[in-house]
Design a protein around this motif. Structure first.
Motif, mmCIF file in Angstrom:
data_model
loop_
_atom_site.group_PDB
_atom_site.id
_atom_site.type_symbol
_atom_site.label_atom_id
_atom_site.label_comp_id
_atom_site.label_asym_id
_atom_site.label_seq_id
_atom_site.Cartn_x
_atom_site.Cartn_y
_atom_site.Cartn_z
ATOM 1 N N SER A 12 24.485 -10.891 1.512
ATOM 2 C CA SER A 12 25.495 -9.993 0.969
ATOM 3 C C SER A 12 24.854 -8.696 0.497
ATOM 4 O O SER A 12 23.645 -8.632 0.243
ATOM 5 C CB SER A 12 26.212 -10.663 -0.209
ATOM 6 N N ASN A 13 25.674 -7.646 0.367
ATOM 7 C CA ASN A 13 25.162 -6.376 -0.136
ATOM 8 C C ASN A 13 24.576 -6.535 -1.531
ATOM 9 O O ASN A 13 23.559 -5.917 -1.868
ATOM 10 C CB ASN A 13 26.285 -5.333 -0.160
ATOM 11 N N ALA A 14 25.218 -7.362 -2.356
ATOM 12 C CA ALA A 14 24.732 -7.568 -3.719
ATOM 13 C C ALA A 14 23.335 -8.192 -3.709
ATOM 14 O O ALA A 14 22.447 -7.788 -4.479
ATOM 15 C CB ALA A 14 25.702 -8.451 -4.501
ATOM 16 N N TYR A 15 23.131 -9.167 -2.810
ATOM 17 C CA TYR A 15 21.811 -9.797 -2.762
ATOM 18 C C TYR A 15 20.770 -8.823 -2.200
ATOM 19 O O TYR A 15 19.615 -8.819 -2.649
ATOM 20 C CB TYR A 15 21.837 -11.061 -1.908
ATOM 21 N N GLN A 16 21.148 -8.005 -1.213
ATOM 22 C CA GLN A 16 20.206 -7.027 -0.676
ATOM 23 C C GLN A 16 19.751 -6.061 -1.773
ATOM 24 O O GLN A 16 18.572 -5.711 -1.860
ATOM 25 C CB GLN A 16 20.855 -6.247 0.478
ATOM 26 N N ILE A 17 20.688 -5.641 -2.623
ATOM 27 C CA ILE A 17 20.335 -4.743 -3.733
ATOM 28 C C ILE A 17 19.418 -5.449 -4.715
ATOM 29 O O ILE A 17 18.425 -4.881 -5.200
ATOM 30 C CB ILE A 17 21.615 -4.237 -4.431
ATOM 31 N N LEU A 18 19.755 -6.714 -5.043
ATOM 32 C CA LEU A 18 18.909 -7.487 -5.952
ATOM 33 C C LEU A 18 17.506 -7.650 -5.380
ATOM 34 O O LEU A 18 16.503 -7.472 -6.094
ATOM 35 C CB LEU A 18 19.542 -8.861 -6.190
ATOM 36 N N PRO A 126 2.615 -6.246 1.653
ATOM 37 C CA PRO A 126 2.985 -6.780 2.970
ATOM 38 C C PRO A 126 4.060 -7.857 2.884
ATOM 39 O O PRO A 126 4.984 -7.890 3.696
ATOM 40 C CB PRO A 126 1.660 -7.335 3.507
ATOM 41 N N ILE A 127 3.925 -8.758 1.914
ATOM 42 C CA ILE A 127 4.932 -9.799 1.755
ATOM 43 C C ILE A 127 6.278 -9.188 1.382
ATOM 44 O O ILE A 127 7.327 -9.545 1.931
ATOM 45 C CB ILE A 127 4.496 -10.820 0.682
ATOM 46 N N SER A 128 6.269 -8.246 0.448
ATOM 47 C CA SER A 128 7.519 -7.634 -0.007
ATOM 48 C C SER A 128 8.223 -6.899 1.125
ATOM 49 O O SER A 128 9.442 -7.028 1.304
ATOM 50 C CB SER A 128 7.232 -6.660 -1.167
ATOM 51 N N HIS A 129 7.477 -6.125 1.901
ATOM 52 C CA HIS A 129 8.086 -5.383 3.002
ATOM 53 C C HIS A 129 8.617 -6.328 4.079
ATOM 54 O O HIS A 129 9.652 -6.058 4.701
ATOM 55 C CB HIS A 129 7.090 -4.407 3.615
ATOM 56 N N ALA A 130 7.912 -7.428 4.324
ATOM 57 C CA ALA A 130 8.406 -8.400 5.297
ATOM 58 C C ALA A 130 9.720 -9.012 4.816
ATOM 59 O O ALA A 130 10.648 -9.233 5.608
ATOM 60 C CB ALA A 130 7.365 -9.487 5.528
ATOM 61 N N MET A 131 9.833 -9.274 3.517
ATOM 62 C CA MET A 131 11.072 -9.826 2.964
ATOM 63 C C MET A 131 12.213 -8.817 3.073
ATOM 64 O O MET A 131 13.357 -9.177 3.344
ATOM 65 C CB MET A 131 10.852 -10.247 1.511
ATOM 66 N N VAL A 132 11.908 -7.532 2.873
ATOM 67 C CA VAL A 132 12.931 -6.496 3.029
ATOM 68 C C VAL A 132 13.349 -6.387 4.491
ATOM 69 O O VAL A 132 14.546 -6.289 4.810
ATOM 70 C CB VAL A 132 12.420 -5.137 2.512
ATOM 71 N N ALA A 133 12.373 -6.404 5.408
ATOM 72 C CA ALA A 133 12.697 -6.291 6.835
ATOM 73 C C ALA A 133 13.577 -7.445 7.296
ATOM 74 O O ALA A 133 14.444 -7.280 8.161
ATOM 75 C CB ALA A 133 11.410 -6.245 7.662
ATOM 76 N N GLU A 134 13.386 -8.626 6.701
ATOM 77 C CA GLU A 134 14.166 -9.800 7.078
ATOM 78 C C GLU A 134 15.507 -9.864 6.358
ATOM 79 O O GLU A 134 16.465 -10.448 6.870
ATOM 80 C CB GLU A 134 13.366 -11.071 6.759
ATOM 81 N N GLY A 135 15.587 -9.269 5.169
ATOM 82 C CA GLY A 135 16.773 -9.471 4.342
ATOM 83 C C GLY A 135 17.695 -8.286 4.198
ATOM 84 O O GLY A 135 18.744 -8.405 3.551
ATOM 85 N N VAL A 136 17.347 -7.118 4.781
ATOM 86 C CA VAL A 136 18.149 -5.907 4.639
ATOM 87 C C VAL A 136 18.618 -5.447 6.016
ATOM 88 O O VAL A 136 17.880 -5.553 6.998
ATOM 89 C CB VAL A 136 17.341 -4.789 3.941
ATOM 90 N N LEU A 195 15.301 -15.809 -8.925
ATOM 91 C CA LEU A 195 16.397 -15.028 -8.341
ATOM 92 C C LEU A 195 16.274 -14.772 -6.840
ATOM 93 O O LEU A 195 17.279 -14.519 -6.179
ATOM 94 C CB LEU A 195 16.519 -13.683 -9.079
ATOM 95 N N ILE A 196 15.061 -14.790 -6.295
ATOM 96 C CA ILE A 196 14.895 -14.509 -4.866
ATOM 97 C C ILE A 196 14.811 -15.820 -4.104
ATOM 98 O O ILE A 196 14.085 -16.733 -4.502
ATOM 99 C CB ILE A 196 13.644 -13.649 -4.613
ATOM 100 N N ARG A 197 15.552 -15.900 -3.013
ATOM 101 C CA ARG A 197 15.531 -17.123 -2.221
ATOM 102 C C ARG A 197 14.664 -16.939 -0.976
ATOM 103 O O ARG A 197 14.633 -15.870 -0.373
ATOM 104 C CB ARG A 197 16.952 -17.543 -1.832
ATOM 105 N N GLU A 198 14.003 -18.013 -0.623
ATOM 106 C CA GLU A 198 13.178 -18.036 0.586
ATOM 107 C C GLU A 198 14.057 -18.416 1.766
ATOM 108 O O GLU A 198 14.666 -19.484 1.754
ATOM 109 C CB GLU A 198 12.055 -19.057 0.433
ATOM 110 N N PRO A 199 14.189 -17.547 2.796
ATOM 111 C CA PRO A 199 15.009 -17.911 3.954
ATOM 112 C C PRO A 199 14.499 -19.184 4.613
ATOM 113 O O PRO A 199 13.295 -19.436 4.682
ATOM 114 C CB PRO A 199 14.849 -16.704 4.895
ATOM 115 N N GLU A 200 15.430 -19.997 5.076
ATOM 116 C CA GLU A 200 15.064 -21.224 5.772
ATOM 117 C C GLU A 200 14.432 -20.890 7.122
ATOM 118 O O GLU A 200 14.720 -19.869 7.723
ATOM 119 C CB GLU A 200 16.304 -22.094 5.991
ATOM 120 N N MET A 201 13.578 -21.780 7.593
ATOM 121 C CA MET A 201 12.949 -21.578 8.904
ATOM 122 C C MET A 201 13.987 -21.370 9.999
ATOM 123 O O MET A 201 13.831 -20.549 10.881
ATOM 124 C CB MET A 201 12.086 -22.784 9.259
#
Length: 429
Positions: A12-18, A126-136, A195-201
């Motif tokens: 959701s947009n709310a989670y992307q902002i969070l 690197p981890i943070s940017h990968a999470m943004v690339a996957e979640g935004v 607050l941050i969730r790890e995407p499932e495989m």
């Protein structure tokens, strides 16, 4: 042949902002801790009797372990697919290292504490940017990664850090300032865990490896190679400024520490604004033109520090404009590389670009600038900054455009070029 897991609903947009907001806050704390010693060096240097070369070596040591961690932990997060756990552990560890810096009793212990801090902090981005690339959403990737890397890091690391820590050190001592700097990371680690969730495989795309393989083979991609070169130049520019500008302002220009802290704080405000403007502008007009023009603007900073005399507010204004160069760091280290390789290798490509910048630019340049300052004077590092800015603009001219708004425009690129340049290949890729 490309295979993919069943599609899952976009966050959701709310989670992307969070997600972006919390990762930006966490990286801000990283730079709050990393930059603390630079702003407190006018207190530490005379107590320990450090030379300019030793000052540069301390920063070089942190950059060395940061670089190794950026590449190694980036690859590890791609392999084990558990980014959140690695991010939390890294955050807890670098916070402890801030306390260790305050306990140092000499050059060797100070260097050791910073080596450990670099190893802990290097994998965070690197981890943070990968999470943004996957979640935004892809159309927001540029501004999202700009905010994740630049907003918090510059508000906290380049504005709050000099203003708060210099004042705190003047009142209570520089060691106590390091103890203060270690607390926010502990809080941030808890927030990330909760607050941050790890995407499932199953939610992640599974693709064949990109041409050229992984690891150093990604340098066969032109954009990854150019971004790695630009990272070396820009990290050199930024680190030399952090390490030697406070000393130049206090020792050569004769500013009091309280004036210096506000001049350095101006850089943080500039880059915080740039996290929106520069990255957002690149989403609209393209990555390449922004990445060519901005380093040329960065040449204003060292020139004004050396040759602009007059009211302090005028120098602060020149600092504010010149530090706009910092706004393209997320494009160089994250956005363009992530748009130039397949999703399976995003964190590895990001770690490669960031690691190259830290390993070469962050390790060698502060040491070389310190030696040049000892051999001549403290203006030498500023002349080095000027040359680095011009070289970065030249490199950017060779980039292939990756901004989705331009890349996907009909007739903009040949199909083969589109497949080569984008982070999410077509089904035929």
């Amino acid at each position: 042949m490309t295979t993919a897991s069943p599609p899952s609903p976009a966050p959701s947009n709310a989670y992307q902002i969070l997600l972006v907001g919390l990762l930006s806050l966490n990286f801000g704390i990283v730079f709050f801790d990393r930059n603390a010693l630079n702003f407190l060096m006018p207190f530490v240097k005379p107590e320990f009797g450090l030379s300019n070369e030793q000052v540069g070596l301390i920063q070089s040591g942190l950059s060395l372990t940061w670089a190794l961690a950026a590449f190694g932990i980036g690859r590890l997060s791609d392999a084990i697919r558990n980014r959140k756990l690695l991010l939390v552990l890294s955050t807890l560890t670098f916070s402890v290292c801030s306390f260790l810096t305050g306990l140092a009793q000499g050059f060797a212990l100070l260097l050791g504490a910073r080596l450990l801090m670099g190893a802990a902090e290097g994998g965070v981005m690197p981890i943070s940017h990968a999470m943004v690339a996957e979640g935004v959403s892809p159309e927001r990737r540029g501004i999202a990664q700009g905010i994740a890397q630049n907003l918090g890091s510059n508000l906290l690391g380049s504005f709050v850090a000099p203003v708060l820590l210099v004042s705190f050190a003047a009142a209570y001592g520089w060691r106590e300032a390091f103890y203060l700097a270690g607390v926010p990371g502990l809080i941030s680690a808890g927030l990330i865990w909760l607050l941050i969730r790890e995407p499932e495989m199953a939610q992640r795309p599974v693709r064949e490896p990109a041409a050229g393989g992984a690891g150093l083979g990604l340098l066969a991609n032109r954009n990854v190679l150019i971004c790695a070169l630009m990272s070396v130049l820009l990290v050199s520019y930024v680190v030399v400024c952090w390490v030697f500008m406070p000393l130049y302002l206090t020792e050569t220009r004769g500013y009091a520490p309280k004036v210096m802290q506000w001049l350095m704080g101006t850089l943080g405000l500039s880059a915080a604004l740039g996290s929106f403007l520069v990255s957002g502008l690149s989403d609209r007009i393209g990555r390449r033109p922004v990445m060519i023009a901005t380093p040329l603007i960065g040449a204003l900073l060292p020139l004004s520090a050396m040759f602009l005399f007059g009211p302090t507010w005028l120098l602060a204004a020149a600092f504010f404009i010149g530090w706009g160069l910092n706004g393209i760091l997320p494009l160089v280290m994250a956005t363009v590389p992530s748009e130039s390789v397949k999703p399976l290798h995003i964190a590895t490509a990001l770690g490669l670009c960031m690691g190259a910048g830290e390993l070469i630019g962050g390790v060698l340049t502060p040491w070389a600038a310190g030696r040049a300052a000892d051999a001549t004077n403290l203006a030498a590092p500023l002349w080095i900054m000027l040359g680095l800015a011009i070289a970065a603009a030249f490199c950017a001219a060779w980039l292939k455009e990756t901004a989705p708004a331009l890349r996907d425009r009909p007739g903009r690129l040949r199909p083969s070029a589109r497949r080569d340049g984008q982070g999410e290949p077509s089904s035929s890729g």
